[in-house]
Design an enzyme around this catalytic site. Structure first.
Site, PDB file in Angstrom:
ATOM      1  N   MET A   1      31.203  30.304  49.642  1.00 25.87           N
ATOM      2  CA  MET A   1      32.651  30.164  49.612  1.00 25.87           C
ATOM      3  C   MET A   1      33.049  28.958  48.769  1.00 25.87           C
ATOM      4  O   MET A   1      32.349  27.955  48.722  1.00 25.87           O
ATOM      5  CB  MET A   1      33.198  29.999  51.034  1.00 25.87           C
ATOM      6  CG  MET A   1      32.915  31.194  51.952  1.00 25.87           C
ATOM      7  SD  MET A   1      33.562  32.757  51.305  1.00 25.87           S
ATOM      8  CE  MET A   1      35.319  32.376  51.247  1.00 25.87           C
ATOM      9  N   GLY A   2      34.189  29.079  48.094  1.00 25.81           N
ATOM     10  CA  GLY A   2      34.775  27.949  47.390  1.00 25.81           C
ATOM     11  C   GLY A   2      34.238  27.692  45.997  1.00 25.81           C
ATOM     12  O   GLY A   2      34.545  26.647  45.411  1.00 25.81           O
ATOM     13  N   GLU A   3      33.450  28.620  45.451  1.00 25.68           N
ATOM     14  CA  GLU A   3      32.856  28.379  44.142  1.00 25.68           C
ATOM     15  C   GLU A   3      33.374  29.320  43.052  1.00 25.68           C
ATOM     16  O   GLU A   3      32.913  29.245  41.916  1.00 25.68           O
ATOM     17  CB  GLU A   3      31.337  28.502  44.217  1.00 25.68           C
ATOM     18  CG  GLU A   3      30.673  27.416  45.031  1.00 25.68           C
ATOM     19  CD  GLU A   3      29.177  27.359  44.804  1.00 25.68           C
ATOM     20  OE1 GLU A   3      28.716  26.395  44.151  1.00 25.68           O
ATOM     21  OE2 GLU A   3      28.466  28.283  45.269  1.00 25.68           O
TER      22      GLU A   3
ATOM     23  N   PRO B   1      31.991  38.922  45.982  1.00 21.51           N
ATOM     24  CA  PRO B   1      32.798  39.702  46.925  1.00 21.51           C
ATOM     25  C   PRO B   1      33.936  38.865  47.493  1.00 21.51           C
ATOM     26  O   PRO B   1      33.816  37.647  47.665  1.00 21.51           O
ATOM     27  CB  PRO B   1      31.800  40.083  48.019  1.00 21.51           C
ATOM     28  CG  PRO B   1      30.454  39.987  47.361  1.00 21.51           C
ATOM     29  CD  PRO B   1      30.577  38.850  46.393  1.00 21.51           C
ATOM     30  N   ARG B   2      35.023  39.537  47.815  1.00 24.55           N
ATOM     31  CA  ARG B   2      36.188  38.832  48.346  1.00 24.55           C
ATOM     32  C   ARG B   2      35.926  38.285  49.742  1.00 24.55           C
ATOM     33  O   ARG B   2      36.337  37.173  50.068  1.00 24.55           O
ATOM     34  CB  ARG B   2      37.395  39.784  48.374  1.00 24.55           C
ATOM     35  CG  ARG B   2      38.651  39.193  48.998  1.00 24.55           C
ATOM     36  CD  ARG B   2      39.175  38.028  48.186  1.00 24.55           C
ATOM     37  NE  ARG B   2      40.429  37.510  48.748  1.00 24.55           N
ATOM     38  CZ  ARG B   2      41.102  36.494  48.217  1.00 24.55           C
ATOM     39  NH1 ARG B   2      40.659  35.902  47.122  1.00 24.55           N
ATOM     40  NH2 ARG B   2      42.228  36.075  48.758  1.00 24.55           N
TER      41      ARG B   2
ATOM     42  N   GLU C   1      46.572  31.664  49.777  1.00 21.78           N
ATOM     43  CA  GLU C   1      47.789  30.950  50.135  1.00 21.78           C
ATOM     44  C   GLU C   1      47.508  29.474  50.408  1.00 21.78           C
ATOM     45  O   GLU C   1      48.318  28.604  50.063  1.00 21.78           O
ATOM     46  CB  GLU C   1      48.428  31.589  51.368  1.00 21.78           C
ATOM     47  CG  GLU C   1      48.950  33.000  51.174  1.00 21.78           C
ATOM     48  CD  GLU C   1      47.867  34.065  51.325  1.00 21.78           C
ATOM     49  OE1 GLU C   1      48.178  35.251  51.169  1.00 21.78           O
ATOM     50  OE2 GLU C   1      46.694  33.692  51.589  1.00 21.78           O
TER      51      GLU C   1
ATOM     52  N   PRO D   1      45.073  36.479  39.252  1.00 22.06           N
ATOM     53  CA  PRO D   1      44.453  36.413  37.925  1.00 22.06           C
ATOM     54  C   PRO D   1      44.654  35.069  37.231  1.00 22.06           C
ATOM     55  O   PRO D   1      44.113  34.851  36.138  1.00 22.06           O
ATOM     56  CB  PRO D   1      45.166  37.528  37.152  1.00 22.06           C
ATOM     57  CG  PRO D   1      46.526  37.566  37.755  1.00 22.06           C
ATOM     58  CD  PRO D   1      46.339  37.235  39.226  1.00 22.06           C
ATOM     59  N   LEU D   2      45.442  34.173  37.829  1.00 19.83           N
ATOM     60  CA  LEU D   2      45.700  32.895  37.164  1.00 19.83           C
ATOM     61  C   LEU D   2      44.473  31.992  37.134  1.00 19.83           C
ATOM     62  O   LEU D   2      44.344  31.158  36.233  1.00 19.83           O
ATOM     63  CB  LEU D   2      46.848  32.164  37.862  1.00 19.83           C
ATOM     64  CG  LEU D   2      48.252  32.714  37.597  1.00 19.83           C
ATOM     65  CD1 LEU D   2      49.269  31.951  38.420  1.00 19.83           C
ATOM     66  CD2 LEU D   2      48.595  32.632  36.114  1.00 19.83           C
ATOM     67  N   GLU D   3      43.578  32.139  38.104  1.00 21.61           N
ATOM     68  CA  GLU D   3      42.408  31.267  38.122  1.00 21.61           C
ATOM     69  C   GLU D   3      41.516  31.488  36.900  1.00 21.61           C
ATOM     70  O   GLU D   3      41.167  30.520  36.215  1.00 21.61           O
ATOM     71  CB  GLU D   3      41.639  31.449  39.423  1.00 21.61           C
ATOM     72  CG  GLU D   3      42.415  30.925  40.634  1.00 21.61           C
ATOM     73  CD  GLU D   3      41.646  31.094  41.923  1.00 21.61           C
ATOM     74  OE1 GLU D   3      40.667  31.861  41.938  1.00 21.61           O
ATOM     75  OE2 GLU D   3      42.024  30.457  42.926  1.00 21.61           O
TER      76      GLU D   3
END
Length: 420
Positions: free
Chosen positions: A308-310, A267-268, A58, A335-337
């Site tokens: 994170m962030g990659e 992993p999420r 978000e 899935p848009l990324e």
């Protein structure tokens, strides 16, 4: 009366909130600090706009909106809140000290009132689905305009709202405006009693994803530095426990046909990094850890994206992608990324959080839904062998993303800010 009962129940359950924080802190160091913010005890400066986004997904969608508001109205003071450390990290990375940031307090009356009294905001903007009765009632009682942007409302969530209608319907009716992603979601809000004149179908901000050419080039160069230009690379992105073994099993089968193939498993949740590394090691794969700066050079079979962030970079360095949270009962992730990076995409059957986006990508020929792990194994192997098919599917995804842009300007218009 319903909100009073809700508030009393929250107070009675408040010890469990502390236990929740303890449990999360045991699993993830990121939850071990800033507890005062969760109960409204952080000293804050007054602000004009409060914008709340829950977690990383978000927040990433909200960042371009926040930047556009800052350009349109540089005089406004903005506070951005999140509920998770991953979302917090994205806010800090994007804005430094240009916006005030903290965690949103739990929806306890004393915490919310202390929080709102300090801010004195004239406007509350909530992203997607994070609706808290005391927060919204408190903002409205202080005369703030309350908007829900990029709103999602699945059939399952609508049914839950209807089940607790005495609490949720007055809350929804108190919203000044709702910018929904699809017409179906607009219908669900109307069914729950929201005045149709307050609802605007604007599309999803996630379609307005902007990937700088420099980010794409950096991903390409990273793959080149690994010596993987001519070897298959695929990403298992935002995967959950219950999907780790499926991804590793599929990769083992892929290696039989493509011995130099590389899996980048991401992993999420950060608290699952250690478990994922253990699963990879137990499966006998040669592993590289991104957090240790280890490169997946020749012979490496799996790169664990334990930073994170990659994730967007990993998609940019890959040939195809699986989006997690979909082969387990979770609801899925965006899935848009990978589609915006030009990759063919696979997901499992549990994708209701992104149902409409998934349908668009599937209809265009970019995304394949795999009902079972065996179906995913089949997709991975077939797609790996079909160079032209990967290119065609990737181009289809890029067209879907491009043709659905514009939600940012439409949602800015709903707020009354001119698009930059």
């Amino acid at each position: 009366m319903a909100r009073l009962l809700y508030s009393v129940l929250l107070y009675l359950l408040s010890p469990l909130l502390v236990l929740y924080l303890v449990q999360r802190a045991i699993k993830s160091p990121d939850y071990r600090g800033r507890w005062g913010e969760r109960f409204g005890f952080k000293a804050l400066m007054p602000t004009d706009i409060l914008i709340h986004s829950v977690s990383m997904g978000e927040t990433l969608a909200a960042i371009p909106l926040i930047r556009a508001i800052m350009v349109a109205r540089p005089d406004l003071r903005i506070t951005v809140t999140t509920s998770s450390p991953t979302g917090s990290a994205e806010v800090i990375k994007a804005f430094d000290d240009r916006v005030q940031h903290c965690y949103l307090p739990f929806d306890l009356g004393f915490a919310v009132n202390r929080f709102l009294n300090q801010l004195g905001c004239a406007e509350l903007i909530i992203m997607e689905t994070e609706l808290w009765p005391n927060l919204i009632a408190g903002a409205r009682a202080r005369g703030a305009r309350v908007s829900l942007l990029n709103a999602r409302l699945s059939e399952k969530s609508a049914a839950s709202y209807q089940k607790f209608a005495a609490l949720t319907v007055p809350m929804l009716k108190s919203l000044d405006q709702i910018a929904v992603q699809t017409a179906k979601e607009a219908e669900r809000f109307v069914t729950l009693g929201v005045d149709a004149s307050r609802i605007h179908v604007c599309g999803s901000l996630k379609f307005d994803i902007q990937i700088p050419a420099s980010r794409r080039e950096a991903a390409r160069q990273l793959r080149q530095s690994w010596g993987r230009q001519d070897h298959l690379v695929w990403v298992a992105g935002s995967v959950h426990p219950g999907e780790f073994d499926t991804m590793l099993s599929a990769h083992r089968q892929l290696l039989e046909r493509f011995p130099e193939a590389l899996l980048i498993m991401v992993p999420r949740h950060p608290e699952q990094f250690t478990n994922a590394a253990r699963a990879i090691g137990d499966s006998g794969f040669k592993l590289a850890l991104r957090s240790e700066g280890e490169a997946p050079t020749a012979g490496t079979q799996v790169l664990l994206g334990d930073t994170m962030g990659e994730l967007l970079t990993w998609y940019g360095a890959a040939d195809m992608a699986f989006v997690g949270g979909t082969l387990v009962v979770n609801g899925g992730h965006n899935p848009l990324e990978p589609a915006a990076m030009g990759l063919p995409v696979a997901m499992g059957p549990n994708h209701w959080d992104f149902k409409e986006i998934t349908q668009l990508l599937q209809q265009a020929g970019n995304l394949t839904l795999c009902a079972t792990p065996d179906a995913f194994n089949h997709w991975l192997l077939i797609t790996a062998q079909d160079n032209s098919g990967r290119l065609t599917a990737g181009e289809a995804g890029l067209r879907v993303v491009e043709s659905n842009r514009g939600a940012l300007s439409r949602q800015l218009a709903v707020l009354g800010y001119a698009a930059a």
